[in-house]
Design an enzyme around this catalytic site. Structure first.
Site, PDB file in Angstrom:
ATOM      1  N   SER A 182       0.792  -1.231   0.000  1.00 36.32           N
ATOM      2  CA  SER A 182       0.000   0.000   0.000  1.00 36.32           C
ATOM      3  C   SER A 182       0.820   1.275   0.000  1.00 36.32           C
ATOM      4  CB  SER A 182      -0.945   0.002   1.209  1.00 36.32           C
ATOM      5  OG  SER A 182      -0.219  -0.023   2.426  1.00 36.32           O
ATOM      6  N   HIS A 210      -6.043  -3.966  -0.910  1.00 29.08           N
ATOM      7  CA  HIS A 210      -5.908  -2.875  -1.875  1.00 29.08           C
ATOM      8  C   HIS A 210      -6.076  -3.363  -3.315  1.00 29.08           C
ATOM      9  CE1 HIS A 210      -4.747   0.543   0.685  1.00 29.08           C
ATOM     10  NE2 HIS A 210      -4.214  -0.381   1.474  1.00 29.08           N
ATOM     11  N   LYS A 241     -12.469  -0.422   1.986  1.00 34.37           N
ATOM     12  CA  LYS A 241     -11.777   0.324   0.929  1.00 34.37           C
ATOM     13  C   LYS A 241     -12.664   0.333  -0.319  1.00 34.37           C
ATOM     14  CE  LYS A 241      -7.086  -0.159   2.731  1.00 34.37           C
ATOM     15  NZ  LYS A 241      -7.454  -0.570   4.087  1.00 34.37           N
TER      16      LYS A 241
END
Length: 389
Positions: A182, A210, A241
């Protein structure tokens, strides 16, 4: 007693401030979106993990409102006592199907998911081999287990093989890696990792927080991107996310692994169930992902546009294709100061410095979203050029 401790803590905080490492929290006065209210003004948001722009998506918000009426606000219980509703089981089944795994266990966060895996599966007879740049939750989770711990340099397959050889006498070997790192936006070489895992009889675990929702041809993450879904034993991830941006995490894995987690994983057993409103809204999000690729395509286009323009403008950005775009500054104080100048120019970004990244590698991590327009992206590039002076 606290009088002495207070002074010690103040000294530490002063040292953090003087080193330019203080991390202030800005208050957002609007819903999370591509444009938010910060410090009494509207600014373009380039620092959230709102990859697909779903945090304030009307269909998701409406699904959440309906869920409040249908399922209530919270469970007031852990899962095995009286905290499991139909909506939790439905979401677990949908995530398993979406990710191509046998079963899924929901957690209150991916931090808890990673914290609950290693101690449950591994003991002193076993070994875990971890990428050096893995997320803090993986590092902390490994610390909770009694397994022998090995570390290999980021994405270094020669060093991974060396560590596997060192772990050859262990009963079980588990390789663990982020799918996307990340702070850098780099992808893990999952095909190579799986080849080594099969050669040395190891399991493979991927934290794909991610990636799930937008990486890969249909958004199913880095295992899909690399064509290794059937070779991965454990996928952990977040609902906080790309998948709506609220909270919640999961472990998707082989059935026997999930069965054991439900019996012995402490963060699962001793944390309240995921709020039903989040579970229900997440089901609506999976519907959106499976019926349209528009948001994924827009995110990819925005990422390419920003990366190309920043490179042309002469900025030092780490190469790649991920919507995490690190703009390398080096000095921590300089990164923080540049982020402040950008905020004055209407661009909300954050400078990252030690201990989040190594000393001397401070950066501004720009995060693109499908919610950004082309003009938003172009405006951000112009602001970076102006802030550079």
């Amino acid at each position: 007693m606290f009088t002495n401790v207070r002074e010690q803590l103040r000294t530490t905080l002063d040292e953090i401030t003087e080193a330019g490492l203080l991390k202030p929290e800005r208050v957002i006065t609007t819903p999370q979106s591509a444009q938010v209210g910060v410090a009494g003004r509207e600014v373009l948001n380039f620092c959230a993990n709102n990859y697909l722009g779903l945090a304030d998506n009307p269909a998701v918000v409406e699904a959440a409102k309906r869920a409040l009426d249908q399922w209530g606000f919270g469970m007031a219980s852990v899962r095995f006592i009286c905290g499991t509703q139909e909506v939790h089981k439905e979401l677990e089944a949908r995530l398993s199907d979406f990710l191509g795994m046998e079963d899924t266990v929901l957690y209150s966060s991916c931090f808890d998911a990673n914290g609950g895996v290693f101690e449950t599966l591994l003991d002193a007879q076993d070994a875990v081999i971890s990428d050096a740049l893995n997320h803090a939750s993986i590092i902390d989770g490994i610390r909770l287990s009694k397994a022998t711990r090995f570390r290999y340099a980021n994405r270094d397959m020669a060093e991974l093989e060396a560590r596997l050889k060192e772990a050859s006498e262990a009963r079980r070997r588990l390789i663990v890696t982020d799918g996307v790192f990340s702070m850098d936006g780099y992808f893990a070489p999952l095909a190579d990792i799986c080849d080594l895992a099969e050669r040395y009889d190891a399991m493979v675990m991927v934290d794909d927080s991610h990636a799930v929702g937008f990486v890969g041809p249909t958004g199913r993450g880095t295992p899909e991107l690399h064509g290794v879904t059937d070779r991965i034993d454990i996928i952990t991830g977040t609902l906080g996310k790309a998948l709506g941006g609220a909270s919640g995490g999961y472990v998707s894995a082989r059935k026997e692994i999930c069965d054991l987690l439900r019996q012995r994983s402490r963060p699962y057993l001793f944390s309240n169930s995921l709020a039903p409103v989040i579970a229900s809204a997440s089901l609506r999000i999976l519907d959106l992902l499976e019926t349209s690729s528009e948001a994924r395509e827009r995110l990819r286009a925005n990422t390419t546009r920003f990366r190309d323009a920043m490179t042309e403008a002469g900025f030092d950005i780490l190469p790649g294709e991920h919507p995490i775009v690190p703009v390398m500054i080096g000095d921590a104080a300089a990164a923080g100061a540049m982020a402040e100048r950008l905020l004055d120019l209407g661009i909300y970004v954050i400078g990252f410095s030690y201990p989040v990244v190594p000393h001397g590698q401070a950066r501004i991590r720009v995060q693109l979203s499908a919610a950004h327009s082309e003009e938003d992206v172009d405006r951000a590039v112009r602001a970076f050029v102006q802030a550079r002076g």
